[in-house]
Scaffold this motif. Sequence first.
Motif, PDB file in Angstrom:
ATOM      1  N   CYS A  76       0.864  -1.191   0.000  1.00 41.12           N
ATOM      2  CA  CYS A  76       0.000   0.000   0.000  1.00 41.12           C
ATOM      3  C   CYS A  76       0.897   1.236   0.000  1.00 41.12           C
ATOM      4  O   CYS A  76       1.278   1.746   1.056  1.00 41.12           O
TER       5      CYS A  76
ATOM      6  N   LYS B 132       1.041   7.510   0.533  1.00 41.20           N
ATOM      7  CA  LYS B 132       1.310   8.090   1.847  1.00 41.20           C
ATOM      8  C   LYS B 132       0.246   9.112   2.213  1.00 41.20           C
ATOM      9  O   LYS B 132       0.042  10.097   1.488  1.00 41.20           O
TER      10      LYS B 132
ATOM     11  N   ARG C 212      -5.070  16.966   5.840  1.00 40.66           N
ATOM     12  CA  ARG C 212      -4.754  15.572   5.527  1.00 40.66           C
ATOM     13  C   ARG C 212      -4.620  15.421   4.014  1.00 40.66           C
ATOM     14  O   ARG C 212      -5.589  15.555   3.278  1.00 40.66           O
TER      15      ARG C 212
ATOM     16  N   TYR D 284      -2.810  13.183   0.716  1.00 36.33           N
ATOM     17  CA  TYR D 284      -2.133  11.950   0.318  1.00 36.33           C
ATOM     18  C   TYR D 284      -1.196  12.199  -0.851  1.00 36.33           C
ATOM     19  O   TYR D 284      -1.416  13.070  -1.680  1.00 36.33           O
TER      20      TYR D 284
ATOM     21  N   LEU E 235       3.292   6.981  12.070  1.00 31.81           N
ATOM     22  CA  LEU E 235       1.888   6.610  12.265  1.00 31.81           C
ATOM     23  C   LEU E 235       1.328   7.133  13.578  1.00 31.81           C
ATOM     24  O   LEU E 235       0.111   7.312  13.716  1.00 31.81           O
TER      25      LEU E 235
ATOM     26  N   GLY F 217      -0.840  10.190  13.264  1.00 28.81           N
ATOM     27  CA  GLY F 217      -2.063  10.103  12.484  1.00 28.81           C
ATOM     28  C   GLY F 217      -1.872   9.852  11.005  1.00 28.81           C
ATOM     29  O   GLY F 217      -2.842   9.809  10.246  1.00 28.81           O
ATOM     30  N   LYS F 218      -0.639   9.677  10.584  1.00 29.61           N
ATOM     31  CA  LYS F 218      -0.383   9.412   9.172  1.00 29.61           C
ATOM     32  C   LYS F 218      -0.776   7.980   8.841  1.00 29.61           C
ATOM     33  O   LYS F 218      -0.738   7.100   9.697  1.00 29.61           O
ATOM     34  N   ARG F 219      -1.152   7.762   7.565  1.00 27.22           N
ATOM     35  CA  ARG F 219      -1.640   6.433   7.180  1.00 27.22           C
ATOM     36  C   ARG F 219      -1.134   6.057   5.798  1.00 27.22           C
ATOM     37  O   ARG F 219      -0.876   6.912   4.950  1.00 27.22           O
ATOM     38  N   TRP F 220      -1.011   4.750   5.608  1.00 29.62           N
ATOM     39  CA  TRP F 220      -0.727   4.205   4.280  1.00 29.62           C
ATOM     40  C   TRP F 220      -2.056   3.822   3.633  1.00 29.62           C
ATOM     41  O   TRP F 220      -2.959   3.319   4.305  1.00 29.62           O
ATOM     42  N   PHE F 221      -2.156   4.024   2.315  1.00 26.87           N
ATOM     43  CA  PHE F 221      -3.356   3.639   1.588  1.00 26.87           C
ATOM     44  C   PHE F 221      -2.978   2.784   0.384  1.00 26.87           C
ATOM     45  O   PHE F 221      -1.927   2.988  -0.239  1.00 26.87           O
TER      46      PHE F 221
ATOM     47  N   ALA G  96     -11.379   8.089   3.273  1.00 30.03           N
ATOM     48  CA  ALA G  96     -10.955   8.317   4.657  1.00 30.03           C
ATOM     49  C   ALA G  96     -10.820   9.801   4.989  1.00 30.03           C
ATOM     50  O   ALA G  96     -10.528  10.154   6.140  1.00 30.03           O
TER      51      ALA G  96
ATOM     52  N   TRP H  14      -8.795  12.122   3.162  1.00 30.01           N
ATOM     53  CA  TRP H  14      -7.581  12.751   2.665  1.00 30.01           C
ATOM     54  C   TRP H  14      -7.847  13.342   1.285  1.00 30.01           C
ATOM     55  O   TRP H  14      -8.707  12.871   0.541  1.00 30.01           O
TER      56      TRP H  14
END
Length: 240
Positions: A188, A191, A199, A201, A216, A219-223, A232, A234
């Motif tokens: 995934c 970023k 937010r 990506y 992480l 609050g950062k996430r992988w997609f 979500a 972003w």
Amino acid sequence: MFPASFPHRLSRTGLKVGALFLIGILPLTAYALGGRDDQPAIITGIGRVVDGDTLDVGPTRVRLEGIDAPEIAQTCQTARGETWNCGVAAATMLRKLAEHQDLSCDRKGTDRYRRVLATCFADGIDIDEAMVKAGLAWAFVRYSVTYVGVETEARNAKIGVWQGPAEAPWDFRRNEWQVAETGAPKGCAIKGNVSSHGRIYHMPWDPWYDSVNMDLAKGKRWFCSEQDAIAAGWRPASPN
């Protein structure tokens, strides 16, 4: 910046491409699903350029149909092997054509994020065609043959990306994704950053992708796909 000018009815090829979109191998941002009946056929407004083939026309985000320009982070080569920033040059060219101009765009369809696929005009000039004519965009031949002849002229003149070896934008994006997913969890590779700008990506071919530290705990996430990122909350990074 993503592929434009997709067919407006489902086909065997379209279904295969759609499957690749869902697993994140190809960008989700320009698959034409057809426009809604309540959208105008002609879109007008003042232009604001995002990158080499994407711009805002008034409040409407438009992806130029039938062409694919190099990504902002993409480089090309001259005949002597010198590297130049063809992605930046494409965005600069589109600004000369469309920034702060009164534009009229013929809507051809929409992508799955309701962005319009269109051919845009400024003072009667076909902007999509002008980008290909300048050698700063490819005719996206997998889905459109509209600008193939114009591309051939630019190739023969050895201008823009055709002055030396150049990687097609769709190949550039695919290769950048393949590199990025080797170091991403479960492949995934998108970023999801959290900053003072909100937010946002980043795709693997975005200019700031490598500079985003994926903490992480903040609050950062992988997609795995753009669809997941947008669902979500972003929004995509903008080069300017």
